[in-house]
Design a protein around this motif. Sequence first.
Motif, PDB file in Angstrom:
ATOM      1  N   SER A   1       0.824  -1.202   0.000  1.00 40.67           N
ATOM      2  CA  SER A   1       0.000   0.000   0.000  1.00 40.67           C
ATOM      3  C   SER A   1       0.862   1.256   0.000  1.00 40.67           C
ATOM      4  O   SER A   1       0.594   2.224  -0.720  1.00 40.67           O
ATOM      5  CB  SER A   1      -0.940  -0.003   1.208  1.00 40.67           C
ATOM      6  N   LEU A   2       1.928   1.234   0.784  1.00 41.52           N
ATOM      7  CA  LEU A   2       2.837   2.376   0.837  1.00 41.52           C
ATOM      8  C   LEU A   2       3.581   2.534  -0.493  1.00 41.52           C
ATOM      9  O   LEU A   2       3.785   3.655  -0.970  1.00 41.52           O
ATOM     10  CB  LEU A   2       3.811   2.204   1.997  1.00 41.52           C
ATOM     11  N   GLU A   3       3.968   1.424  -1.101  1.00 41.21           N
ATOM     12  CA  GLU A   3       4.626   1.482  -2.416  1.00 41.21           C
ATOM     13  C   GLU A   3       3.725   2.151  -3.449  1.00 41.21           C
ATOM     14  O   GLU A   3       4.172   2.992  -4.246  1.00 41.21           O
ATOM     15  CB  GLU A   3       4.966   0.068  -2.894  1.00 41.21           C
ATOM     16  N   VAL A   4       2.455   1.763  -3.464  1.00 36.82           N
ATOM     17  CA  VAL A   4       1.525   2.325  -4.449  1.00 36.82           C
ATOM     18  C   VAL A   4       1.326   3.815  -4.188  1.00 36.82           C
ATOM     19  O   VAL A   4       1.287   4.623  -5.131  1.00 36.82           O
ATOM     20  CB  VAL A   4       0.185   1.568  -4.417  1.00 36.82           C
ATOM     21  N   LEU A   5       1.207   4.192  -2.925  1.00 38.08           N
ATOM     22  CA  LEU A   5       1.071   5.613  -2.594  1.00 38.08           C
ATOM     23  C   LEU A   5       2.259   6.412  -3.116  1.00 38.08           C
ATOM     24  O   LEU A   5       2.085   7.462  -3.753  1.00 38.08           O
ATOM     25  CB  LEU A   5       0.952   5.783  -1.078  1.00 38.08           C
ATOM     26  N   ARG A   6       3.461   5.930  -2.838  1.00 36.35           N
ATOM     27  CA  ARG A   6       4.658   6.656  -3.291  1.00 36.35           C
ATOM     28  C   ARG A   6       4.714   6.743  -4.816  1.00 36.35           C
ATOM     29  O   ARG A   6       5.111   7.779  -5.367  1.00 36.35           O
ATOM     30  CB  ARG A   6       5.906   5.978  -2.729  1.00 36.35           C
ATOM     31  N   ARG A   7       4.307   5.675  -5.477  1.00 32.44           N
ATOM     32  CA  ARG A   7       4.314   5.699  -6.933  1.00 32.44           C
ATOM     33  C   ARG A   7       3.283   6.707  -7.457  1.00 32.44           C
ATOM     34  O   ARG A   7       3.558   7.456  -8.401  1.00 32.44           O
ATOM     35  CB  ARG A   7       4.028   4.295  -7.478  1.00 32.44           C
ATOM     36  N   LEU A   8       2.117   6.722  -6.855  1.00 37.21           N
ATOM     37  CA  LEU A   8       1.084   7.661  -7.286  1.00 37.21           C
ATOM     38  C   LEU A   8       1.524   9.106  -7.072  1.00 37.21           C
ATOM     39  O   LEU A   8       1.337   9.955  -7.945  1.00 37.21           O
ATOM     40  CB  LEU A   8      -0.217   7.395  -6.521  1.00 37.21           C
ATOM     41  N   TYR A   9       2.118   9.377  -5.905  1.00 35.41           N
ATOM     42  CA  TYR A   9       2.521  10.760  -5.633  1.00 35.41           C
ATOM     43  C   TYR A   9       3.630  11.199  -6.582  1.00 35.41           C
ATOM     44  O   TYR A   9       3.663  12.356  -7.036  1.00 35.41           O
ATOM     45  CB  TYR A   9       2.974  10.908  -4.184  1.00 35.41           C
ATOM     46  N   ALA A  10       4.540  10.278  -6.901  1.00 32.11           N
ATOM     47  CA  ALA A  10       5.589  10.607  -7.862  1.00 32.11           C
ATOM     48  C   ALA A  10       5.008  10.892  -9.239  1.00 32.11           C
ATOM     49  O   ALA A  10       5.554  11.675 -10.016  1.00 32.11           O
ATOM     50  CB  ALA A  10       6.603   9.462  -7.942  1.00 32.11           C
ATOM     51  N   ARG A  11       3.874  10.270  -9.530  1.00 32.02           N
ATOM     52  CA  ARG A  11       3.243  10.419 -10.841  1.00 32.02           C
ATOM     53  C   ARG A  11       2.391  11.687 -10.934  1.00 32.02           C
ATOM     54  O   ARG A  11       2.410  12.377 -11.962  1.00 32.02           O
ATOM     55  CB  ARG A  11       2.364   9.198 -11.113  1.00 32.02           C
ATOM     56  N   VAL A  12       1.628  11.980  -9.883  1.00 33.38           N
ATOM     57  CA  VAL A  12       0.635  13.057 -10.000  1.00 33.38           C
ATOM     58  C   VAL A  12       0.885  14.236  -9.067  1.00 33.38           C
ATOM     59  O   VAL A  12       0.254  15.284  -9.216  1.00 33.38           O
ATOM     60  CB  VAL A  12      -0.794  12.515  -9.768  1.00 33.38           C
ATOM     61  N   GLY A  13       1.785  14.085  -8.084  1.00 33.83           N
ATOM     62  CA  GLY A  13       2.035  15.177  -7.152  1.00 33.83           C
ATOM     63  C   GLY A  13       0.756  15.625  -6.470  1.00 33.83           C
ATOM     64  O   GLY A  13      -0.040  14.807  -6.018  1.00 33.83           O
ATOM     65  N   ASP A  14       0.527  16.935  -6.447  1.00 32.51           N
ATOM     66  CA  ASP A  14      -0.667  17.453  -5.789  1.00 32.51           C
ATOM     67  C   ASP A  14      -1.799  17.747  -6.768  1.00 32.51           C
ATOM     68  O   ASP A  14      -2.748  18.444  -6.441  1.00 32.51           O
ATOM     69  CB  ASP A  14      -0.323  18.710  -4.984  1.00 32.51           C
ATOM     70  N   ARG A  15      -1.711  17.179  -7.972  1.00 32.42           N
ATOM     71  CA  ARG A  15      -2.796  17.366  -8.925  1.00 32.42           C
ATOM     72  C   ARG A  15      -4.034  16.559  -8.540  1.00 32.42           C
ATOM     73  O   ARG A  15      -5.151  16.860  -8.984  1.00 32.42           O
ATOM     74  CB  ARG A  15      -2.339  16.987 -10.335  1.00 32.42           C
ATOM     75  N   LEU A  16      -3.851  15.532  -7.749  1.00 33.00           N
ATOM     76  CA  LEU A  16      -4.950  14.727  -7.225  1.00 33.00           C
ATOM     77  C   LEU A  16      -4.791  14.590  -5.714  1.00 33.00           C
ATOM     78  O   LEU A  16      -3.672  14.618  -5.193  1.00 33.00           O
ATOM     79  CB  LEU A  16      -4.947  13.319  -7.833  1.00 33.00           C
ATOM     80  N   THR A  17      -5.906  14.420  -5.021  1.00 28.30           N
ATOM     81  CA  THR A  17      -5.850  14.061  -3.611  1.00 28.30           C
ATOM     82  C   THR A  17      -5.639  12.558  -3.505  1.00 28.30           C
ATOM     83  O   THR A  17      -6.369  11.774  -4.120  1.00 28.30           O
ATOM     84  CB  THR A  17      -7.158  14.443  -2.900  1.00 28.30           C
ATOM     85  N   LEU A  18      -4.628  12.163  -2.755  1.00 29.33           N
ATOM     86  CA  LEU A  18      -4.360  10.746  -2.549  1.00 29.33           C
ATOM     87  C   LEU A  18      -4.815  10.340  -1.151  1.00 29.33           C
ATOM     88  O   LEU A  18      -4.487  11.006  -0.162  1.00 29.33           O
ATOM     89  CB  LEU A  18      -2.873  10.452  -2.733  1.00 29.33           C
ATOM     90  N   VAL A  19      -5.560   9.260  -1.089  1.00 25.91           N
ATOM     91  CA  VAL A  19      -6.059   8.705   0.166  1.00 25.91           C
ATOM     92  C   VAL A  19      -5.400   7.345   0.331  1.00 25.91           C
ATOM     93  O   VAL A  19      -5.575   6.455  -0.504  1.00 25.91           O
ATOM     94  CB  VAL A  19      -7.590   8.562   0.150  1.00 25.91           C
ATOM     95  N   SER A  20      -4.638   7.177   1.389  1.00 24.23           N
ATOM     96  CA  SER A  20      -3.886   5.935   1.592  1.00 24.23           C
ATOM     97  C   SER A  20      -4.588   5.047   2.605  1.00 24.23           C
ATOM     98  O   SER A  20      -4.940   5.488   3.700  1.00 24.23           O
ATOM     99  CB  SER A  20      -2.466   6.248   2.075  1.00 24.23           C
ATOM    100  N   VAL A  21      -4.765   3.784   2.235  1.00 18.97           N
ATOM    101  CA  VAL A  21      -5.388   2.805   3.123  1.00 18.97           C
ATOM    102  C   VAL A  21      -4.754   1.451   2.852  1.00 18.97           C
ATOM    103  O   VAL A  21      -4.406   1.129   1.723  1.00 18.97           O
ATOM    104  CB  VAL A  21      -6.921   2.768   2.917  1.00 18.97           C
ATOM    105  N   GLY A  22      -4.575   0.687   3.911  1.00 14.03           N
ATOM    106  CA  GLY A  22      -3.988  -0.642   3.783  1.00 14.03           C
ATOM    107  C   GLY A  22      -2.864  -0.830   4.776  1.00 14.03           C
ATOM    108  O   GLY A  22      -1.799  -0.256   4.621  1.00 14.03           O
ATOM    109  N   GLY A  23      -3.103  -1.607   5.825  1.00 12.27           N
ATOM    110  CA  GLY A  23      -2.075  -1.874   6.815  1.00 12.27           C
ATOM    111  C   GLY A  23      -1.808  -0.743   7.783  1.00 12.27           C
ATOM    112  O   GLY A  23      -0.776  -0.734   8.460  1.00 12.27           O
ATOM    113  N   VAL A  24      -2.715   0.199   7.896  1.00 10.46           N
ATOM    114  CA  VAL A  24      -2.537   1.322   8.820  1.00 10.46           C
ATOM    115  C   VAL A  24      -2.942   0.873  10.217  1.00 10.46           C
ATOM    116  O   VAL A  24      -4.098   0.530  10.459  1.00 10.46           O
ATOM    117  CB  VAL A  24      -3.372   2.546   8.374  1.00 10.46           C
ATOM    118  N   GLU A  25      -1.982   0.913  11.145  1.00  3.13           N
ATOM    119  CA  GLU A  25      -2.237   0.401  12.489  1.00  3.13           C
ATOM    120  C   GLU A  25      -2.086   1.443  13.591  1.00  3.13           C
ATOM    121  O   GLU A  25      -2.749   1.358  14.617  1.00  3.13           O
ATOM    122  CB  GLU A  25      -1.287  -0.756  12.802  1.00  3.13           C
TER     123      GLU A  25
END
Length: 362
Positions: A273-297
């Motif tokens: 989940s963290l890998e996908v978040l980092r990849r998305l942010y590298a791709r879109v920056g702040d052009r989209l709102t990213l919501v991270s979920v998965g394994g958050v404890e």
Amino acid sequence: MYRVVFSQVLQRLDAEDAHRATVRALAAISRVRPLNRAIHRRLAPHDPALRVSAFGVHFPSPFGLAAGFDKNAVCFEALAAFGFGHVEVGTVTAHAQPGNARPRLFRLPAQRAVINRMGFNNDGAAKVARRLARVRGVPVVVGVNIGKTKVVPESRAVADYVASARALADRADYLVVNVSSPNTPGLRDLQAVERLRPLLTAVREVTESLPRRTPLLVKIAPDLADEDVDAVADLAVELGLDGIIATNTTIRRDGVPSTEAGGLSGRPLKERSLEVLRRLYARVGDRLTLVSVGGVEDVDDVWERLLAGATLVQGYTAMVYEGPLWAARINRALSRRLRLHGHSSIQEVIGKTAPARTGRDA
């Protein structure tokens, strides 16, 4: 105390029976307005430093509850009172459906995980819309997650999602197109860009036709290949979506000793989940709102996701093991950590450790 109750009582109950009992109890609290308001005063996030804005919506905290817990919008007010900065209800389908056969929910305490194959069991869009239209006793940001009705053929999927959007979009603070659950046959095939484009375009037309435009997000699976994550990100930017929720449950079982079918959530999903978040942010920056979920404890996980570029963070599975005060504890810890690091607002943290954007428009 909760961990004792869980190990001695709740863990002995069928997982779905325990979940239903919890939802009924929270629904009862929601109906007793003075009690719910009292809990809200005590446990909801009130620290101005935790406030965050995303797609024109103001959240009292970046930490919210993922879809899947309050499928039918019966207890979201109590969940907000117990500390969640937003509650995503659903997944809701255009037509009511019972979901898959039981048993369909399984705890894995040693892995701090859960497997579910619920199959979008819910009361249907019309009934959920009526519940969301009621006057609320406490302030709460509500997202609505919509999915495909199981009996609807894939050739009618777009119309099915549009029907849900028409019923629910004006009742939601934001709307989520869920094409990533592994428990509805053929659903994940809709993540392919050539099939996702007409679906998102049609739903977007509904959300933009309202007097108050409803923000639109798409939820993706952790099992997408990296190049497919990039393709969905590019499509979301192209279509003018408001954000991406990453990620749903996984069908992988790396290091998890279970043969049960369904989506795996919880600690084993954390790394991907963290890998996908980092990849998305590298791709879109702040052009989209990213919501991270998965394994958050815990607060460390929330903090890491914020630094990596998430504006909002969601949890769910850990509440099974941590209990009803989980969100309130995370909010208090976030407040302390902000001040420890000399920040006056959670907005100052978002994306601070993320790499430079590498998307095609970077």
